[in-house]
Every structure is written in C-alpha cells, then in structure tokens.
Design a protein around this motif. Structure first.
Motif, PDB file in Angstrom:
ATOM      1  N   ASN A 138       1.032  -1.200  -0.438  1.00  0.00           N
ATOM      2  CA  ASN A 138      -0.186  -0.063  -0.137  1.00  0.00           C
ATOM      3  C   ASN A 138       0.754   1.099   0.291  1.00  0.00           C
ATOM      4  O   ASN A 138       0.450   1.980   1.306  1.00  0.00           O
ATOM      5  N   ILE A 139       1.852   1.074  -1.352  1.00  0.00           N
ATOM      6  CA  ILE A 139       2.424   2.362  -1.549  1.00  0.00           C
ATOM      7  C   ILE A 139       2.660   3.642  -2.734  1.00  0.00           C
ATOM      8  O   ILE A 139       1.695   2.973  -3.790  1.00  0.00           O
ATOM      9  N   GLY A 140       2.604   4.435  -2.566  1.00  0.00           N
ATOM     10  CA  GLY A 140       2.670   5.564  -3.599  1.00  0.00           C
ATOM     11  C   GLY A 140       3.837   5.121  -4.482  1.00  0.00           C
ATOM     12  O   GLY A 140       3.164   4.544  -5.404  1.00  0.00           O
ATOM     13  N   LYS A 141       4.838   5.195  -4.551  1.00  0.00           N
ATOM     14  CA  LYS A 141       6.346   4.948  -4.914  1.00  0.00           C
ATOM     15  C   LYS A 141       7.043   3.855  -4.286  1.00  0.00           C
ATOM     16  O   LYS A 141       7.192   4.452  -2.947  1.00  0.00           O
ATOM     17  N   LEU A 142       7.355   3.468  -4.579  1.00  0.00           N
ATOM     18  CA  LEU A 142       8.591   2.715  -3.890  1.00  0.00           C
ATOM     19  C   LEU A 142       9.906   3.724  -3.340  1.00  0.00           C
ATOM     20  O   LEU A 142      10.531   3.861  -2.128  1.00  0.00           O
ATOM     21  N   TYR A 143      10.650   4.110  -5.080  1.00  0.00           N
ATOM     22  CA  TYR A 143      11.814   5.053  -4.864  1.00  0.00           C
ATOM     23  C   TYR A 143      11.110   6.876  -5.830  1.00  0.00           C
ATOM     24  O   TYR A 143      10.343   6.234  -6.614  1.00  0.00           O
ATOM     25  N   ARG A 144      12.000   7.432  -5.294  1.00  0.00           N
ATOM     26  CA  ARG A 144      11.489   8.630  -6.296  1.00  0.00           C
ATOM     27  C   ARG A 144      13.100   9.270  -5.850  1.00  0.00           C
ATOM     28  O   ARG A 144      13.805   9.876  -5.033  1.00  0.00           O
ATOM     29  N   SER A 145      14.000  10.257  -6.798  1.00  0.00           N
ATOM     30  CA  SER A 145      14.889  10.834  -6.714  1.00  0.00           C
ATOM     31  C   SER A 145      14.534  12.091  -7.273  1.00  0.00           C
ATOM     32  O   SER A 145      13.549  12.357  -7.568  1.00  0.00           O
ATOM     33  N   CYS A 146      14.712  13.161  -6.349  1.00  0.00           N
ATOM     34  CA  CYS A 146      14.456  14.619  -6.184  1.00  0.00           C
ATOM     35  C   CYS A 146      13.808  14.651  -7.662  1.00  0.00           C
ATOM     36  O   CYS A 146      14.257  15.308  -7.944  1.00  0.00           O
ATOM     37  N   GLY A 147      12.633  15.324  -7.535  1.00  0.00           N
ATOM     38  CA  GLY A 147      12.346  15.622  -8.792  1.00  0.00           C
ATOM     39  C   GLY A 147      12.405  17.554  -8.975  1.00  0.00           C
ATOM     40  O   GLY A 147      12.153  18.239  -9.848  1.00  0.00           O
ATOM     41  N   TYR A 148      12.358  18.002  -7.898  1.00  0.00           N
ATOM     42  CA  TYR A 148      12.785  19.520  -7.716  1.00  0.00           C
ATOM     43  C   TYR A 148      13.411  20.017  -7.063  1.00  0.00           C
ATOM     44  O   TYR A 148      13.509  21.625  -6.376  1.00  0.00           O
ATOM     45  N   CYS A 149      14.564  19.169  -5.956  1.00  0.00           N
ATOM     46  CA  CYS A 149      15.626  19.714  -5.085  1.00  0.00           C
ATOM     47  C   CYS A 149      16.078  20.856  -5.544  1.00  0.00           C
ATOM     48  O   CYS A 149      16.733  20.929  -7.229  1.00  0.00           O
ATOM     49  N   SER A 150      16.919  22.016  -4.679  1.00  0.00           N
ATOM     50  CA  SER A 150      17.567  23.436  -5.316  1.00  0.00           C
ATOM     51  C   SER A 150      18.975  22.400  -5.554  1.00  0.00           C
ATOM     52  O   SER A 150      19.399  23.129  -6.383  1.00  0.00           O
ATOM     53  N   ASN A 151      19.313  21.424  -5.133  1.00  0.00           N
ATOM     54  CA  ASN A 151      20.241  21.174  -5.376  1.00  0.00           C
ATOM     55  C   ASN A 151      20.142  20.048  -6.823  1.00  0.00           C
ATOM     56  O   ASN A 151      21.215  19.631  -7.084  1.00  0.00           O
ATOM     57  N   ASN A 152      19.279  19.848  -7.749  1.00  0.00           N
ATOM     58  CA  ASN A 152      19.111  19.258  -8.652  1.00  0.00           C
ATOM     59  C   ASN A 152      20.048  19.460  -9.803  1.00  0.00           C
ATOM     60  O   ASN A 152      20.271  21.107  -9.804  1.00  0.00           O
ATOM     61  N   GLY A 153      20.767  18.529 -10.744  1.00  0.00           N
ATOM     62  CA  GLY A 153      21.792  19.054 -11.211  1.00  0.00           C
ATOM     63  C   GLY A 153      22.353  17.669 -11.536  1.00  0.00           C
ATOM     64  O   GLY A 153      23.694  18.417 -13.685  1.00  0.00           O
ATOM     65  N   SER A 154      22.789  16.303 -11.139  1.00  0.00           N
ATOM     66  CA  SER A 154      23.594  15.888 -11.301  1.00  0.00           C
ATOM     67  C   SER A 154      22.593  14.432 -11.182  1.00  0.00           C
ATOM     68  O   SER A 154      21.623  14.610 -10.989  1.00  0.00           O
TER      69      SER A 154
END
Length: 235
Positions: A138-154
């Motif tokens: 009963n989960i939404g997702k097992l895993y998510r790579s942050c979609g909008y973190c301020s450090n995103n870039g790699s």
C-alpha cells in the motif's frame, strides 16, 4: 540541526521505545526487534527524522511504529538499513543524503502505507540499493529521485533486486532522465501485476526551481530504465 541523542554501537534489548528527539547513530546499532517512534505530522516536510545515520553507520532489527515514524531515517553517507520495518510510513521511510560515490543499502525489512513514497533520494551522485527480500504494501512509489530539489543538476542511481510489492498506487520508481538518473531493476514481484498496472519505471524532467516535474511516462530497457518486462513478475 540539533539532535539530542547519539548511539554508538549499542545492542538494545527493550521491546518498545518512544522519544521526542532524533537519534543519531554511528557504527552499528542492533535494536533487537524493538519498536521505536517519535511522532507523525502527515506529509509535512518540516518533520525531523527518527534516526540520522552518520557515514558508515548501520541500523538493524528495528520497527518504526505507526503514528511515530516522522521523516523516517536520514542517511548522511555510506550506510546500511538491515531488517528495518515501518509499520506505517509517515512522510518518507528513509532519505539518502550522501554525496557522490556513497550508497544506502536497504537489506530486507518492510514498509506499509506510504501515501507518497518509501525511499526519497536527495544526494547527488549517490546510490540506493534495495534488496534481500524487502517488502512494501500500500505505497505510492517505492523510490523517487528528487524531482525539484534546489541541488538538482546531476545523476542519482537506484538498484532494486529481490523485492516484493503489494498494492502500488502510483509507480515503482520515478527518476529524472534529464539529469542522467539510472534505475536498475531485477527480480521484482508485484501482486496481481499486469502491464502498466502499476507503472514500473516512470521518467520525469526534473528541475531545481521547486516546480512540479513533468512526467515523460513509463520506459523499459533504456539507458535510464534498465529493466526488461521479464524482470517483473506477478504473484
């Protein structure tokens, strides 16, 4: 951020433990099956974790109680979660914050009732490995790579092997292909699985502005989604 407890290689034998503060762990701590918790404020992202694992730390044989899992476990570098069970996920079960070349290992254990996601991945260049018979229900997702973190870039990386899921309400994993994220999935069992129900590897265009990322849909056997239909079976 201040934490009021520091545990160093302890073996706990108590059957239940409640605290209002985050516990920081160095070395290996075996809770011996004890139930632990703080509080839960729904999906509030201002909640503190129940545990912070310093680089090199291992936490074993612990249950995070329903109504007390807060923001779960934060991993600051290489760490291992061995037979950790979430009776009811609050915000996220665990978050990887370690930097490039570090890995959060999730061996066995289980997570129930994660309305959003089980594992959140923030640290760039790091990996989350989920294996050893981990079970989610009963989960939404097992895993998510942050979609909008301020450090995103790699890129961030996830490896899933020998995992069993029951009732996935959104997708198994979500990754940002524009940053080079990579999901490798083998030996995944999903209750009553059929093609697209649920989606397995969903790709997004991530950003660092805080805006909701754009979904690019489910992908199979690509550079970013390293998973074949034969890697996912129904039970």
């Amino acid at each position: 951020m201040q934490y009021s407890k520091l545990l160093l290689g302890l073996v706990l034998t108590v059957s239940a433990y409640t605290s209002s503060a985050t516990t920081t762990i160095s070395g290996t701590v075996d809770y011996g099956g004890a139930t632990v918790g703080t509080s839960c404020d729904g999906q509030s992202e201002s909640q503190q974790p129940v545990f912070v694992l310093k680089a090199g730390a291992t936490i074993k044989n612990v249950v995070l109680k329903a109504g007390g899992a807060a923001d779960g476990i934060h991993c600051l570098g290489n760490c291992k979660l061995e037979n950790v069970k979430w009776a009811d996920v609050c915000e996220d079960a665990a978050t990887m914050k370690g930097g490039s070349g570090t890995t959060m290992y999730v061996s066995g254990g289980s997570a129930y009732s994660a309305s959003d996601k089980v594992f959140q991945h923030n640290g760039l260049g790091s990996t989350i490995q989920i294996y050893g018979g981990f079970y989610g229900e009963n989960i939404g997702k097992l895993y998510r790579s942050c979609g909008y973190c301020s450090n995103n870039g790699s890129a961030r990386y996830v490896v899933i092997d020998n995992v069993k899921l029951n009732t996935v309400n959104s997708a198994v994993v979500g990754i940002n292909t524009n940053y080079g994220d990579k999901a490798t999935i083998t030996n995944l069992q999903i209750k009553s699985y059929s093609s697209g129900k649920p989606k397995v590897c969903v790709t997004y265009t991530g950003n660092n502005t805080g805006a909701e990322p754009t979904s690019l849909g489910e992908k199979w056997n690509t550079t970013n989604c390293v998973v074949k239909t034969s890697n996912v079976t129904s039970y």
